[in-house]
Enzyme design. Structure first.
Site, PDB file in Angstrom:
ATOM      1  N   GLU A  81       0.469   3.274  -0.967  1.00  9.20           N
ATOM      2  CA  GLU A  81      -0.031   2.303  -1.679  1.00  9.20           C
ATOM      3  C   GLU A  81      -1.386   2.191  -2.226  1.00  9.20           C
ATOM      4  O   GLU A  81      -2.137   1.157  -2.211  1.00  9.20           O
ATOM      5  CB  GLU A  81       0.085   1.146  -0.323  1.00  9.20           C
ATOM      6  CG  GLU A  81      -1.092   1.168   0.686  1.00  9.20           C
ATOM      7  CD  GLU A  81      -0.458   2.147   1.735  1.00  9.20           C
ATOM      8  OE1 GLU A  81      -1.402   2.258   2.502  1.00  9.20           O
ATOM      9  OE2 GLU A  81       0.386   3.040   1.730  1.00  9.20           O
TER      10      GLU A  81
ATOM     11  N   ASP B 288      -6.633   0.035  -2.824  1.00 16.54           N
ATOM     12  CA  ASP B 288      -5.484   0.328  -1.544  1.00 16.54           C
ATOM     13  C   ASP B 288      -5.109  -1.309  -1.373  1.00 16.54           C
ATOM     14  O   ASP B 288      -6.117  -1.997  -1.158  1.00 16.54           O
ATOM     15  CB  ASP B 288      -6.265   0.928  -0.414  1.00 16.54           C
ATOM     16  CG  ASP B 288      -5.269   1.219   0.712  1.00 16.54           C
ATOM     17  OD1 ASP B 288      -4.571   1.934   0.528  1.00 16.54           O
ATOM     18  OD2 ASP B 288      -5.319   0.782   1.652  1.00 16.54           O
ATOM     19  N   ILE B 289      -3.845  -1.252  -1.446  1.00 15.04           N
ATOM     20  CA  ILE B 289      -3.203  -2.346  -0.962  1.00 15.04           C
ATOM     21  C   ILE B 289      -3.289  -2.790   0.475  1.00 15.04           C
ATOM     22  O   ILE B 289      -3.000  -1.958   1.359  1.00 15.04           O
ATOM     23  CB  ILE B 289      -1.743  -2.628  -1.311  1.00 15.04           C
ATOM     24  CG1 ILE B 289      -1.248  -2.163  -2.763  1.00 15.04           C
ATOM     25  CG2 ILE B 289      -0.942  -3.806  -0.901  1.00 15.04           C
ATOM     26  CD1 ILE B 289       0.094  -2.065  -3.244  1.00 15.04           C
TER      27      ILE B 289
END
Length: 181
Positions: free
Chosen positions: A97, A53-54
């Site tokens: 994301e 996950d960004i």
């Protein structure tokens, strides 16, 4: 006839590819993950799943706009792809994301090595958007074990997801291994 065959192959490729990031899409991930989980269960070989996950992606979007956010997604997808090299490895956009990396035949210590390689590669991205450097990092949740036919695939994915939330809760920009179940 050859042109039709070529077009059909291209269409098949497009149907399993995320149009923005050019990695595999969620549909292809779901199909592949099921096959690899079943294979691990039958063969007794380990399987690793990394959920990536960004960190603070909403803030990135708010800072550089959605087009800048799209560029960030592309850069992260490219970094993930460069960190996994075997033809059996899979990088897919999981949603928004978030990305998923499937590593057949990989045990927990080696999965954590890949996760750390990914974390470092993303941290090293020089994301410059409209003359402005935007720092990028990721949090990773890792599940790695031999699949158990008596336990559903969803439980394995949930293990990686819980580890991801553990990494975020521990300060982000880190990889965390799911607890052995």
């Amino acid at each position: 006839m050859e042109n039709i065959e070529l077009a059909n192959r291209e269409l098949a490729k497009l149907s399993v590819t995320d149009s923005l990031t050019k990695v595999h899409n969620r549909r292809y991930f779901d199909e592949t993950m099921k096959k690899e989980y079943d294979r691990s269960s039958r063969s007794g070989s380990p399987l690793a799943l990394l959920l990536v996950d960004i960190d603070y992606f909403k803030k990135i979007n708010d800072t550089v706009g959605h087009l800048g956010g799209d560029e960030c997604l592309k850069l992260v997808a490219a970094a993930l792809t460069m960190c996994v090299g075997r033809s059996t490895d899979l990088v897919a956009r999981y949603g928004g994301e978030e990305f998923a990396v499937v590593l057949p035949g990989v045990d927990a210590p080696h999965a954590m090595e890949v996760a750390e390689r990914i974390r470092k590669a993303v941290e090293d991205i020089q994301f410059i958007y409209r003359g402005r450097r935007v720092p990028v990092s990721v949090s990773l949740g890792v599940a790695a074990r031999v699949a158990d036919a008596t336990r559903p695939l969803a439980e394995f994915i949930r293990e990686a997801d819980q580890a991801l939330y553990g990494a975020k809760g521990a300060g982000r920009n880190r990889a965390m291994l799911a607890e052995a179940a």
